[in-house]
Motif scaffolding. Structure first.
Motif, PDB file in Angstrom:
ATOM      1  N   HIS A 100      -8.818  -7.756   0.262  1.00 53.36           N
ATOM      2  CA  HIS A 100      -7.569  -8.320   0.781  1.00 53.36           C
ATOM      3  C   HIS A 100      -6.441  -8.040  -0.202  1.00 53.36           C
ATOM      4  O   HIS A 100      -6.679  -7.627  -1.340  1.00 53.36           O
ATOM      5  CB  HIS A 100      -7.699  -9.839   0.974  1.00 53.36           C
ATOM      6  CG  HIS A 100      -7.933 -10.574  -0.311  1.00 53.36           C
ATOM      7  ND1 HIS A 100      -9.164 -10.664  -0.898  1.00 53.36           N
ATOM      8  CD2 HIS A 100      -7.069 -11.227  -1.129  1.00 53.36           C
ATOM      9  CE1 HIS A 100      -9.066 -11.356  -2.015  1.00 53.36           C
ATOM     10  NE2 HIS A 100      -7.804 -11.698  -2.201  1.00 53.36           N
ATOM     11  N   ASP A 125      -3.082 -10.149  -1.875  1.00 53.37           N
ATOM     12  CA  ASP A 125      -2.644 -11.539  -2.058  1.00 53.37           C
ATOM     13  C   ASP A 125      -1.290 -11.752  -1.375  1.00 53.37           C
ATOM     14  O   ASP A 125      -0.468 -10.834  -1.290  1.00 53.37           O
ATOM     15  CB  ASP A 125      -2.518 -11.872  -3.548  1.00 53.37           C
ATOM     16  CG  ASP A 125      -3.861 -12.251  -4.161  1.00 53.37           C
ATOM     17  OD1 ASP A 125      -4.886 -12.228  -3.445  1.00 53.37           O
ATOM     18  OD2 ASP A 125      -3.876 -12.583  -5.369  1.00 53.37           O
ATOM     19  N   HIS A 154      -8.278  -6.073  -3.127  1.00 52.01           N
ATOM     20  CA  HIS A 154      -9.211  -6.610  -4.115  1.00 52.01           C
ATOM     21  C   HIS A 154     -10.056  -7.711  -3.483  1.00 52.01           C
ATOM     22  O   HIS A 154      -9.744  -8.219  -2.402  1.00 52.01           O
ATOM     23  CB  HIS A 154      -8.463  -7.117  -5.355  1.00 52.01           C
ATOM     24  CG  HIS A 154      -7.610  -8.310  -5.100  1.00 52.01           C
ATOM     25  ND1 HIS A 154      -6.331  -8.227  -4.600  1.00 52.01           N
ATOM     26  CD2 HIS A 154      -7.863  -9.640  -5.250  1.00 52.01           C
ATOM     27  CE1 HIS A 154      -5.834  -9.431  -4.467  1.00 52.01           C
ATOM     28  NE2 HIS A 154      -6.737 -10.323  -4.847  1.00 52.01           N
TER      29      HIS A 154
END
Ligand SMILES: [Fe+2]
Length: 151
Positions: free
Chosen positions: A13, A15, A127
Motif C-alpha cells: 500500500h 500511506d 510498502h
C-alpha cells in the motif's frame, strides 16, 4: 492498516491514500532491531511503471469525511490502499490483482541494527509489513511523513 490486519502480513500500500494529497515521503525509524521486515516495491524513478488499466481504473476512496473517486495513478504518483480504496470498475479490479502480484518482486528491508531509518518515496513505491515475527510483538517503528514542495 494494523487495525485491520493486526499482526498478520499487510498488503502492499501507499500511506495516506485516504488523503486528497498523500504524503510524498515516508520515514520509518527503528531505535531497536526488529525481526519483522518491511516490504518495499519500487516503481520507476521517473514515472510509475504500472499498466494502463491501473492508471485508468476508478477506485472509491472512503474517508471519515465521505468518499471520492480517483485512479491508482494520479499525476505521476501511485495511490493504493486496499483498506480504504475499493475498485469501482473492471480496470480497477484488474489493478487490485496487479498490485497484489507485486509482492513477489518486492524487496525486504531488515531492521537488523539499531537506529535505522528507511526512507520510502510514497509517490512511486508500495510498502507493507511482513507478519510480525514470533517474539517481536513489541516492535516499534516511528513514522514521519513529508510533503515535498513543488518546484
Ligand atoms: Fe504504511
Amino acid at each position: 492498516m494494523s487495525a485491520v490486519y493486526g499482526l498478520e502480513e499487510q498488503p502492499l500500500h501507499t500511506d495516506g491514500a485516504h488523503l486528497h494529497r498523500p504524503p510524498d515521503v515516508i520515514a520509518l525509524c527503528a531505535s531497536e532491531p526488529s525481526a519483522t521486515p518491511t516490504i518495499v516495491w519500487a516503481g520507476s524513478s521517473t514515472y510509475p511503471t504500472v499498466p494502463a488499466y491501473a492508471r485508468s481504473g476508478i477506485f472509491t476512496v472512503r474517508t471519515k469525511q465521505g468518499s471520492f473517486l480517483t485512479s491508482a495513478v494520479d499525476g505521476g504518483r501511485i495511490r493504493y490502499d486496499p483498506v480504504c480504496m475499493s475498485p469501482s470498475d473492471g480496470m480497477a479490479r484488474e489493478a487490485v490483482g496487479y498490485f497484489t502480484s507485486l509482492r513477489a518482486s518486492a524487496e525486504e528491508h531488515h531492521w537488523d541494527s539499531p537506529n535505522l531509518v528507511l526512507l520510502i518515496d510514497n509517490r512511486r513505491c508500495l510498502h507493507a509489513r511482513s507478519a510480525v515475527a514470533e517474539g517481536d510483538e513489541t516492535r516499534r517503528l516511528e513514522r514521519l511523513t513529508f510533503r515535498l514542495e513543488k518546484s
